[in-house]
Design a protein around this motif. Structure first.
Motif, PDB file in Angstrom:
ATOM      1  N   PHE A 159    -115.211  41.195 -76.896  1.00 24.58           N
ATOM      2  CA  PHE A 159    -116.377  40.723 -77.646  1.00 24.58           C
ATOM      3  C   PHE A 159    -117.557  41.642 -77.364  1.00 24.58           C
ATOM      4  CE2 PHE A 159    -116.559  38.631 -73.543  1.00 24.58           C
ATOM      5  CZ  PHE A 159    -117.892  38.749 -73.163  1.00 24.58           C
ATOM      6  N   THR A 160    -118.535  41.577 -78.241  1.00 26.28           N
ATOM      7  CA  THR A 160    -119.825  42.223 -78.035  1.00 26.28           C
ATOM      8  C   THR A 160    -120.896  41.170 -78.247  1.00 26.28           C
ATOM      9  OG1 THR A 160    -119.028  44.385 -78.771  1.00 26.28           O
ATOM     10  CG2 THR A 160    -121.413  44.010 -78.821  1.00 26.28           C
ATOM     11  N   GLN A 161    -121.767  41.028 -77.260  1.00 25.62           N
ATOM     12  CA  GLN A 161    -122.804  39.998 -77.333  1.00 25.62           C
ATOM     13  C   GLN A 161    -124.153  40.620 -77.009  1.00 25.62           C
ATOM     14  OE1 GLN A 161    -122.438  36.678 -78.165  1.00 25.62           O
ATOM     15  NE2 GLN A 161    -124.668  36.527 -78.095  1.00 25.62           N
ATOM     16  N   ALA A 162    -125.088  40.478 -77.951  1.00 23.41           N
ATOM     17  CA  ALA A 162    -126.446  40.971 -77.739  1.00 23.41           C
ATOM     18  C   ALA A 162    -127.354  39.821 -77.351  1.00 23.41           C
ATOM     19  CB  ALA A 162    -126.963  41.648 -79.001  1.00 23.41           C
ATOM     20  N   ALA A 163    -128.455  40.142 -76.692  1.00 17.88           N
ATOM     21  CA  ALA A 163    -129.466  39.155 -76.321  1.00 17.88           C
ATOM     22  C   ALA A 163    -130.833  39.791 -76.471  1.00 17.88           C
ATOM     23  CB  ALA A 163    -129.237  38.663 -74.895  1.00 17.88           C
ATOM     24  N   SER A 164    -131.865  38.984 -76.385  1.00 20.77           N
ATOM     25  CA  SER A 164    -133.225  39.488 -76.567  1.00 20.77           C
ATOM     26  C   SER A 164    -133.564  40.509 -75.490  1.00 20.77           C
ATOM     27  CB  SER A 164    -134.219  38.325 -76.520  1.00 20.77           C
ATOM     28  OG  SER A 164    -134.154  37.676 -75.253  1.00 20.77           O
TER      29      SER A 164
END
Length: 619
Positions: A159-164
């Motif tokens: 998975f690839t997960q971005a955050a602020s």
């Protein structure tokens, strides 16, 4: 000189003691504080009773309390008597249910004129730890479930997960997640996420940086989360599990989801990263914060689904549940998450050690006593098996097989008395069956047919769960005439009486049968019938009347009652043989993400007296 006794009531039960009655000091007087109105677990109350004066009788009196188990109030009464006579005779006693809340009395000071005594209230918890049901789910089983969920792509392997703030976690390959239990009697679990190939991007001091997390394991410590299931189709579970949960909801059961929520960093108790050698990998504060925020890419990992039925149904289905852990330090696979349940609308126990189970709780055993295989294991209290299955299902079927309507009374856990009776007293104003006119006088026969049996658990059986039965059929006959009917006097002249008995014994057996299914069987063995008790010779016409009552075809009541008992035994065997509707059903208590329980083994009474069965789930 006056005498006195100082009394201490010590609550060693682990349950609250309250509901103090008004103390009766009788021939004594209180000196100082009165006995406390309630005594918390682990606490005590002390009070002093003095002789009123030098010529009055010595201190004597009583104080009462109630011990609160959560579902019962156990009456407690404490009595003291310190006589003022020349011998100073003393008596200290307690009235209680000794099988549940025994009281140990110790005189701590017997010198001089001022004595002291302690009443210690103990408690004997009923297995399993005062709960009605306990489902122990081993870590080994939970990890097999997580493996299956990743296999079915219900947990991502990449998975690839971005955050602020520019944070991003890219996991190209992740192995099977696992859990471990870090401590006892909590809902704490540690989630282990093995990153085969992964990169963390974060911003620190205005610069974008990366950290290679390949070959590391991220360990997140958090509490187990719970939420009610509204739409099973949204669950990260197999279609079999979803269908079973839909079936439970159609019965108006509430289903609760137990899960690990990696999307809420506020739930994290701790986070660390270790390398292949289990050595800590250093992360800056910015990297740590970025990793916490981006683990949401893993999402939620469901552990189990628990059921709660509304109201107080007379069944095994739980109506209350609470989860706690048991850690096994020798081998973490044998640690357990225990789903502790009450049924029939009963309350959570008050006993303060109710979550303190010994480890390992759900492991098969090697010949040397070491744990062999991590399983799921269900523990049932004797009373839950009795009130949730024997009384509503098995015992009524036994009475129906006898053909005699009856009632069932509980005597103690798994101990019941069943009594059935039918007669012809409703005929002819209570006189019974009219048979003939002899010498101008009407004659009647009253007959009563009864079945009586009791049950008793056999706690010594090692490969199955058995309940013994002891009973008998009995027929009472009374032949009478009423010679003064012609002048309106209904006086009865008893011509003769007879009693015929057929004793029998039986066994109710619950076992994990062929194919791993729970099977209930009932077997009956006829005993030797005692000689009939006949006080007068009864003519054959009496039996014609009995034929009408009992559908007999013989003039030998003993032969008929023996045949009835044999038919009863045959009917029972047929009633339970291969009859799924009569079997114990426990699969609606807990569902795992791969489905409901499908295989059972080792259905026994364990050494504590609880019913114990090993359970297998898909996956």
């Amino acid at each position: 000189m006056t005498i006195s006794t100082t009394l201490t009531i010590q609550n060693n039960s682990g349950c609250p003691i309250d509901g103090r009655g008004t103390p009766d000091y009788k021939d004594g007087t209180l000196s100082g504080s009165a006995p406390a109105t309630s005594i918390a677990a682990g606490s005590s109350t002390t009070f002093k009773i003095e002789q009123k004066n030098s010529v009055s009788p010595g201190p004597e009196g009583t104080v009462t309390y109630k011990l609160e188990t959560g579902n019962e109030q156990v009456p407690l009464s404490f009595y003291w008597d310190f006589a003022s006579g020349p011998v100073h005779e003393e008596h200290y006693t307690a009235t209680t249910n000794a099988s549940l809340a025994p009281v140990v009395i110790t005189q701590t000071d017997a010198s001089g004129d001022h004595h002291a005594t302690t009443y210690r209230v103990d408690f004997k918890p009923r297995a399993p730890h005062e709960w009605d049901l306990v489902w122990a789910l081993s870590v080994g089983l939970i990890n097999k479930q997580l493996h299956a969920l990743r296999y079915y792509q219900l947990i991502p392997s990449s998975f690839t997960q971005a955050a602020s703030g520019g944070a991003q976690l890219t996991v190209t390959a992740m192995g099977d997640p696992t859990v471990s239990v870090p401590d006892d009697q909590t809902t704490h679990l540690d989630v282990h996420l093995p990153f085969t190939t992964a990169t963390l991007q974060y911003v620190e001091s205005g610069a974008t940086k990366t950290q290679d997390l390949s070959g590391t394991t991220v360990i997140v410590s958090l509490d187990l989360s719970q939420a009610q299931v509204t739409d099973p189709n949204t669950l990260a579970a197999t279609s079999e599990a979803k269908q079973h949960i839909q079936g439970l909801q159609s019965l108006n059961y509430s289903v609760y989801r137990l899960f690990l929520d990696l999307a809420q960093p506020s739930l994290f108790r701790a986070l660390q990263v270790v390398n292949a050698s289990n050595q800590s990998v250093s992360l800056s504060q910015a990297a740590q914060s970025a990793l916490q925020a981006t683990l949401a890419g893993v999402g939620h990992m469901d552990v189990a689904y628990t059921t709660q039925a509304p109201g107080s149904p007379a069944s095994i289905v739980p109506t209350f549940a609470k989860e706690r852990t048991t850690r096994y330090s020798t081998n973490g696979n044998f640690s357990t998450l225990n789903v502790c349940m009450m049924s029939r609308g009963r309350k959570e126990p008050n006993w303060n050690s109710r979550f303190g189970f010994p480890a390992p709780l759900a492991a098969t055993t090697n010949p040397d006593g070491t744990p062999a295989e991590a399983r799921a294991r269900l523990f049932l209290s004797q009373d839950t098996l009795g009130e949730g299955y024997l009384k509503p299902t098995v015992l009524p079927a036994i009475l129906r097989a006898s053909g005699i309507p009856g009632t069932i009374s509980r005597l103690a856990p798994l101990m019941y008395q069943c009594v059935g009776s039918r007669n012809n007293s409703s005929k002819n104003d209570g006189r019974g069956e009219f048979v003939q006119v002899d010498n101008g006088f009407d004659q009647y026969v009253r007959g009563t047919e009864t079945i009586v049996f009791t049950t008793q658990p056999n706690l010594t059986q090692t490969d199955r769960c058995t309940v013994a039965m002891n009973g008998q059929f009995q027929v009472n006959i009374e032949a009478s005439q009423y010679p003064l009917d012609f002048i309106g006097l209904g006086l009865k002249d008893v011509l003769g009486k007879a009693t015929y008995v057929q004793p029998w014994t039986g066994t109710i057996t619950l076992a994990a049968g062929n194919g791993g299914k729970l099977v209930t069987s009932v077997s009956i063995v006829l005993g030797k019938a005692p000689a009939p008790d006949v006080d007068k010779t009864l003519d054959g016409w009496v039996f014609n009347a009995l034929n009408k009552l009992f559908n007999w075809s013989s003039t030998s009541p003993q032969d008929e009652i023996t045949q009835k008992a044999q038919d009863f035994a045959n009917n029972l065997a047929a009633t339970f043989q291969n009859n799924a509707s009569m079997s114990l059903d426990i699969e609606d208590c807990v569902v795992l993400p791969t489905g409901s329980a499908h295989d059972y083994s080792q259905f026994v009474f364990n050494s504590e007296g609880a019913v114990q069965v090993d359970v297998s789930f898909p996956g």
